[in-house]
Enzyme design. Structure first.
Site, PDB file in Angstrom:
ATOM      1  CD1 TRP A  61       0.692  -0.682   2.931  1.00  0.00           C
ATOM      2  CD2 TRP A  61      -1.280  -0.008   3.744  1.00  0.00           C
ATOM      3  NE1 TRP A  61       0.754  -0.766   4.288  1.00  0.00           N
ATOM      4  CE2 TRP A  61      -0.438  -0.357   4.819  1.00  0.00           C
ATOM      5  CE3 TRP A  61      -2.562   0.435   4.017  1.00  0.00           C
ATOM      6  CZ2 TRP A  61      -0.842  -0.261   6.150  1.00  0.00           C
ATOM      7  CZ3 TRP A  61      -2.949   0.529   5.349  1.00  0.00           C
ATOM      8  CH2 TRP A  61      -2.107   0.184   6.392  1.00  0.00           C
ATOM      9  CG  HIS A  69      -8.642  21.876  -8.461  1.00  0.00           C
ATOM     10  ND1 HIS A  69      -9.773  22.161  -9.202  1.00  0.00           N
ATOM     11  CD2 HIS A  69      -8.969  22.094  -7.165  1.00  0.00           C
ATOM     12  CE1 HIS A  69     -10.740  22.555  -8.379  1.00  0.00           C
ATOM     13  NE2 HIS A  69     -10.279  22.527  -7.145  1.00  0.00           N
ATOM     14  CG  HIS A  73      -9.146  18.170 -11.544  1.00  0.00           C
ATOM     15  ND1 HIS A  73      -8.144  18.407 -12.450  1.00  0.00           N
ATOM     16  CD2 HIS A  73      -9.664  19.398 -11.239  1.00  0.00           C
ATOM     17  CE1 HIS A  73      -8.061  19.697 -12.690  1.00  0.00           C
ATOM     18  NE2 HIS A  73      -8.983  20.336 -11.970  1.00  0.00           N
ATOM     19  CG  HIS A  79     -12.555  25.609  -8.286  1.00  0.00           C
ATOM     20  ND1 HIS A  79     -11.399  25.786  -7.553  1.00  0.00           N
ATOM     21  CD2 HIS A  79     -12.181  25.645  -9.591  1.00  0.00           C
ATOM     22  CE1 HIS A  79     -10.378  25.912  -8.385  1.00  0.00           C
ATOM     23  NE2 HIS A  79     -10.819  25.851  -9.628  1.00  0.00           N
ATOM     24  CG  HIS A 209     -13.046  28.140 -13.784  1.00  0.00           C
ATOM     25  ND1 HIS A 209     -12.314  27.946 -14.930  1.00  0.00           N
ATOM     26  CD2 HIS A 209     -12.620  27.195 -12.906  1.00  0.00           C
ATOM     27  CE1 HIS A 209     -11.472  26.929 -14.746  1.00  0.00           C
ATOM     28  NE2 HIS A 209     -11.634  26.458 -13.532  1.00  0.00           N
TER      29      HIS A 209
HETATM   30 MN    MN Z   1      -9.912  22.410 -11.515  1.00  0.00          MN
END
Ligand code: MN
Length: 261
Positions: A61, A69, A73, A79, A209
């Site tokens: 592991w 980000h 993603h 955001h 955005h």
């Molecule tokens: Mn982003």
């Protein structure tokens, strides 16, 4: 047969293909770079805890760290400042029904090959609709540019010069159209942002955005394999990690595509 039993049978028989729209996360994956005076996203880092050895004889592991980000993603409304006060605006509170939906793929690969600063316009979207039909409400619109193929060369993928980053993205009128006239759930790109590299010159700056997140909609970036999707008919599944008050997260993006019969 129930709808879900029919679905399971179709996946098992490969009448429905599952296309992975995700890049592999590794420390070489290019991280988004902002102006030097601003806070920066950490790249993906991985450290072995044990590998069937004295640190853990029967198990392997790793610990990993990264920005929300990083890699392929998801961007949540929180955001961006335009989505700051919306309800259910973070990765832990977004309704799960929003994390899936039909995909419309706008093939801009020819334009992006000629012009790294190519902007997808409303006019181009209307031309796409004339061919493929109207973008349905609650669709995920994916801008195919084949930019994902540049991932083998981080410098070409980032594509910076003295003027900044040069990568394709949507225009202001395209985002206004998709958000307000088509009520899309989300917008996805193959580049490092949902906005074009030079989108700070647009008004409003960074329209993907600003407009998506201000309306409580979502972004996907660093998508892969969009060239394996049909223009319409694919179904997207894209749940981010359930980070408390998360602004986004790396995720696995899958698309279901019916095989031609
Ligand atoms: Mn982003």
């Amino acid at each position: 047969m129930s709808v879900l039993a029919e679905f399971a049978a179709a996946v098992a028989a490969r009448r429905i293909r599952v296309v992975d729209l995700t890049h592999t996360l590794d420390p070489q994956f290019p991280a988004i770079v902002l102006q030097a005076e601003l806070g920066q996203a950490a790249p993906f880092r991985i450290e072995e805890i044990s590998r069937y050895d004295e640190r853990g004889s029967a198990w392997y592991w790793n610990n990993f760290t990264c920005s929300e980000h990083t890699g392929t993603h998801f961007d949540a409304p929180i955001h961006w400042i335009s989505g700051r006060y919306l309800p259910n605006n973070a990765t832990d509170s977004i309704p799960v029904e929003d994390l899936m939906g039909p995909a419309c793929v706008i093939d801009c690969s020819a334009e992006a090959a000629l012009d790294a600063d190519f902007l997808l316009t409303k006019e181009r979207l209307l031309a796409w609709e004339a061919e493929h039909g109207q973008i349905p409400a609650r669709a995920w619109v994916l801008m195919r540019t084949d930019w994902s193929k540049k991932i083998v060369d981080a410098v070409a993928y980032q594509n910076f010069d003295e003027a900044g980053q040069h990568t394709p993205g949507p225009s202001v009128d395209a985002m206004q159209f998709l958000v307000f006239e088509r009520q899309v759930l989300g917008f996805g790109t193959e580049t490092i942002g949902t906005d074009a590299g030079q989108a700070f010159h647009l008004r409003p700056p960074h329209p993907a955005h600003d407009l998506l997140h201000g309306a409580g909609r979502y972004g996907l970036q660093c998508l892969n394999n969009l060239d394996q999707l049909p223009a319409t008919g694919a179904y997207l599944v894209c749940p981010p990690l359930k980070i408390k008050q998360g602004s986004g997260s790396p995720l696995r993006v899958l698309a279901f595509v019916e095989s031609a019969v």
